[in-house]
Design a protein around this motif. Structure first.
Motif, mmCIF file in Angstrom:
data_model
loop_
_atom_site.group_PDB
_atom_site.id
_atom_site.type_symbol
_atom_site.label_atom_id
_atom_site.label_comp_id
_atom_site.label_asym_id
_atom_site.label_seq_id
_atom_site.Cartn_x
_atom_site.Cartn_y
_atom_site.Cartn_z
ATOM 1 N N THR A 104 0.659 -1.248 -0.003
ATOM 2 C CA THR A 104 -0.122 0.035 -0.067
ATOM 3 C C THR A 104 0.955 1.358 0.074
ATOM 4 O O THR A 104 0.422 2.161 -0.490
ATOM 5 C CB THR A 104 -0.840 -0.089 1.173
ATOM 6 O OG1 THR A 104 -1.597 -1.151 1.354
ATOM 7 C CG2 THR A 104 -2.040 1.255 1.201
ATOM 8 N N HIS A 105 1.935 1.284 0.618
ATOM 9 C CA HIS A 105 2.973 2.397 0.843
ATOM 10 C C HIS A 105 3.473 2.667 -0.563
ATOM 11 O O HIS A 105 3.419 3.665 -1.197
ATOM 12 C CB HIS A 105 4.079 1.932 1.712
ATOM 13 C CG HIS A 105 4.836 3.065 2.011
ATOM 14 N ND1 HIS A 105 6.110 3.207 1.074
ATOM 15 C CD2 HIS A 105 4.912 4.492 2.463
ATOM 16 C CE1 HIS A 105 6.709 4.296 1.449
ATOM 17 N NE2 HIS A 105 6.130 5.111 2.326
ATOM 18 N N ALA A 118 0.824 6.521 -6.787
ATOM 19 C CA ALA A 118 -0.238 7.503 -7.286
ATOM 20 C C ALA A 118 0.174 8.831 -7.165
ATOM 21 O O ALA A 118 -0.103 9.703 -8.080
ATOM 22 C CB ALA A 118 -1.375 7.305 -6.142
ATOM 23 N N GLU A 119 1.122 9.191 -6.089
ATOM 24 C CA GLU A 119 1.613 10.690 -6.252
ATOM 25 C C GLU A 119 2.382 11.039 -7.275
ATOM 26 O O GLU A 119 2.416 12.120 -7.838
ATOM 27 C CB GLU A 119 2.398 10.926 -4.791
ATOM 28 C CG GLU A 119 1.418 10.769 -3.258
ATOM 29 C CD GLU A 119 2.608 10.618 -2.110
ATOM 30 O OE1 GLU A 119 3.740 10.598 -2.323
ATOM 31 O OE2 GLU A 119 1.825 10.420 -1.068
ATOM 32 N N ARG A 135 -6.080 7.987 -2.558
ATOM 33 C CA ARG A 135 -7.076 8.374 -1.472
ATOM 34 C C ARG A 135 -6.649 8.448 0.236
ATOM 35 O O ARG A 135 -5.551 7.814 0.184
ATOM 36 C CB ARG A 135 -8.319 7.159 -1.389
ATOM 37 C CG ARG A 135 -8.835 7.071 -2.905
ATOM 38 C CD ARG A 135 -9.938 5.993 -2.781
ATOM 39 N NE ARG A 135 -10.251 5.738 -4.339
ATOM 40 C CZ ARG A 135 -11.165 4.811 -4.398
ATOM 41 N NH1 ARG A 135 -11.681 3.982 -3.706
ATOM 42 N NH2 ARG A 135 -11.704 4.735 -5.696
ATOM 43 N N ARG A 136 -7.430 9.136 0.927
ATOM 44 C CA ARG A 136 -7.034 9.204 2.281
ATOM 45 C C ARG A 136 -7.152 7.544 2.973
ATOM 46 O O ARG A 136 -6.564 7.442 4.095
ATOM 47 C CB ARG A 136 -7.821 10.097 3.094
ATOM 48 C CG ARG A 136 -7.572 11.523 2.984
ATOM 49 C CD ARG A 136 -8.486 12.667 3.985
ATOM 50 N NE ARG A 136 -9.888 12.260 3.164
ATOM 51 C CZ ARG A 136 -10.764 13.081 3.676
ATOM 52 N NH1 ARG A 136 -10.577 13.912 4.815
ATOM 53 N NH2 ARG A 136 -11.920 12.912 3.426
ATOM 54 N N GLN A 154 -2.129 2.733 6.643
ATOM 55 C CA GLN A 154 -0.748 2.581 7.022
ATOM 56 C C GLN A 154 -1.022 3.046 8.657
ATOM 57 O O GLN A 154 -0.478 2.290 9.379
ATOM 58 C CB GLN A 154 0.063 3.679 6.255
ATOM 59 C CG GLN A 154 0.315 3.290 5.008
ATOM 60 C CD GLN A 154 1.293 4.109 4.246
ATOM 61 O OE1 GLN A 154 1.835 4.888 4.718
ATOM 62 N NE2 GLN A 154 0.743 4.329 2.936
ATOM 63 N N GLU A 155 -1.995 3.877 9.018
ATOM 64 C CA GLU A 155 -1.993 4.235 10.345
ATOM 65 C C GLU A 155 -2.390 2.891 11.348
ATOM 66 O O GLU A 155 -1.979 2.783 12.314
ATOM 67 C CB GLU A 155 -3.033 5.447 10.693
ATOM 68 C CG GLU A 155 -2.549 6.977 9.972
ATOM 69 C CD GLU A 155 -3.495 7.873 10.081
ATOM 70 O OE1 GLU A 155 -4.646 7.676 10.707
ATOM 71 O OE2 GLU A 155 -3.184 8.942 9.601
ATOM 72 N N THR A 156 -3.537 2.499 10.755
ATOM 73 C CA THR A 156 -4.192 1.120 11.289
ATOM 74 C C THR A 156 -3.141 0.119 11.505
ATOM 75 O O THR A 156 -2.789 -0.375 12.744
ATOM 76 C CB THR A 156 -5.298 0.673 10.607
ATOM 77 O OG1 THR A 156 -6.390 1.759 10.544
ATOM 78 C CG2 THR A 156 -5.919 -0.574 11.108
#
Length: 395
Positions: free
Chosen positions: A130-131, A137-138, A145-146, A152-154
């Motif tokens: 995901t990272h 994407a950037e 998306r947020r 990543q936070e979870t």
């Protein structure tokens, strides 16, 4: 060109070969989840024996590596201009990045509306993929998306809870919290290193070096288990894939000690994790493979990180060359051993292929016509071809 090569010799086009694997895997295994728009997942077998539910049984971490492969294809699309014409599967198909984003949605829904499961190594592989997807994407000016940040936070909270001082450090493998091992600690360390948490990453690497590094073979063993009585038992098995994320973490952290250990591990891989092959046109030494099931991913994961070492100028030329030769020789063996997908399949005649379980043997012998083909083994071959493509594009 050497004297032994014919005058019309051309170097292998590894990016196009990786595209062939990408098209094959997505065509044979990719599908929507319960026909829902905006979702994507990979069936675990082709042809599927679970006609009503081709996504059964559920292999969370196989899907994470599928995402990593799609990100690899997306990076090639980006390098070719990120236009519809650059898409691995044709201009009228979704881009690799879009498929990977749909895959994130599919994983969440199939995993009971959460990205958390009982195994920290599974979650680490998803966090790493995901990272990379967010970075892609950037770079394509399509900010993720947020949701990606939320994942990543979870998952970071999960890793923080599993990386304790029990057994002197390291990361627990599962929520039973009785076993700390390389399969969990190494990808978590790599994730920490890639997300700016170098101190946490280095502590995990130091624990791996102190507890699970086999000095004689220069490879990392499996793990350390804590019994209910408080006794520690070391599991000495060595798996190919465990060496990969350790290499990734060592390179990401850098520094003389980590880079020296990287070179040592590459040498250990070459000495102890290879097999000899007599296949025409192949190097006599290629990476060993570990069968089907979860083991079907192992060599692909190792190659992903050997490819990073092969192009890292901080390493000695000898280490880089060894890493490059292992990856490209194994990729050549997988490519040479492929066979066309079954006649009569929906993809027949469209250049779709099945790759072997073992690079040292052709697909005709490991997956004869009519045999059920496992997703893990096809992702492995795709990863190896992607690794060879990455080396070629950077050198």
């Amino acid at each position: 060109m050497t004297d032994a090569e014919p005058a019309d010799w051309q170097p292998a086009d590894w990016p196009e070969r990786a595209n062939v694997a990408a098209r094959s895997v997505t065509a044979l295994f990719g599908r929507r989840l319960l026909f829902m728009p905006g979702t994507h997942l990979a069936a675990v077998q082709w042809p599927s024996k679970h006609l009503k539910n081709p996504l059964h049984p559920w292999h969370y971490w196989w899907q994470a590596h599928y995402m990593d492969c799609l990100v690899d294809a997306g990076r090639r699309e980006l390098g070719n201009g990120a236009t519809p014409a650059a898409r691995f599967n044709g201009p009228r198909r979704a881009s690799a990045g879009r498929l990977a984003s749909r895959l994130v949605t599919g994983i969440r829904l199939r995993n009971a509306f959460t990205f958390v499961n009982s195994y920290y190594d599974d979650m680490a592989w998803l966090a790493l993929a995901t990272h990379r997807l967010q970075t892609l994407a950037e770079e394509t000016r399509k900010p993720g998306r947020r949701r990606n940040a939320g994942i990543q936070e979870t998952l970071t909270l999960q890793f923080d809870s599993a990386s304790t001082d029990d057994l002197g450090g390291g990361t627990f493998w599962s929520k039973k919290r009785d076993f700390k091992n390389t399969p969990a600690t190494a990808p978590v360390a790599l994730y920490y290193a890639r997300t700016g948490q170098q101190a946490k990453a280095q502590r995990l690497v130091d624990w791996l070096n102190g507890v699970l590094f086999d000095e004689a073979r220069c490879l990392y063993i499996d793990g350390a288990r804590l019994s209910p009585a408080g006794e520690v038992t070391v599991e000495n098995t060595i798996y190919t894939y465990n060496q990969g994320p350790v290499l990734g973490a060592l390179l990401e952290l850098g520094g003389d000690a980590n880079l020296a250990r990287t070179s040592a591990v590459i040498d250990g891989v070459a000495q102890h994790l290879t097999v000899h092959t007599t296949a025409p046109g192949s190097s006599p030494r290629i990476l060993r493979c570990d069968g089907t099931g979860d083991g079907g991913l192992f060599t692909g994961i190792l190659c992903r990180y050997l490819a990073l070492a092969a192009v890292d100028a901080r390493l000695p030329a000898s280490a880089r060359n060894t890493a490059r030769e292992l990856v490209t020789a194994t990729a050549e063996a997988f490519w040479a051993g492929r066979r066309p997908a079954e006649a009569g399949a929906a993809t027949a005649g469209n250049g779709r292929y099945v790759f072997s379980v073992h690079a040292a043997n052709p697909a005709d012998t490991t997956y004869p016509p009519g045999a059920a083909v496992e997703l893990s083994t096809q992702l492995q071959a795709w990863m190896v071809l992607e690794a060879a493509a990455a080396i070629q594009q950077k050198t």
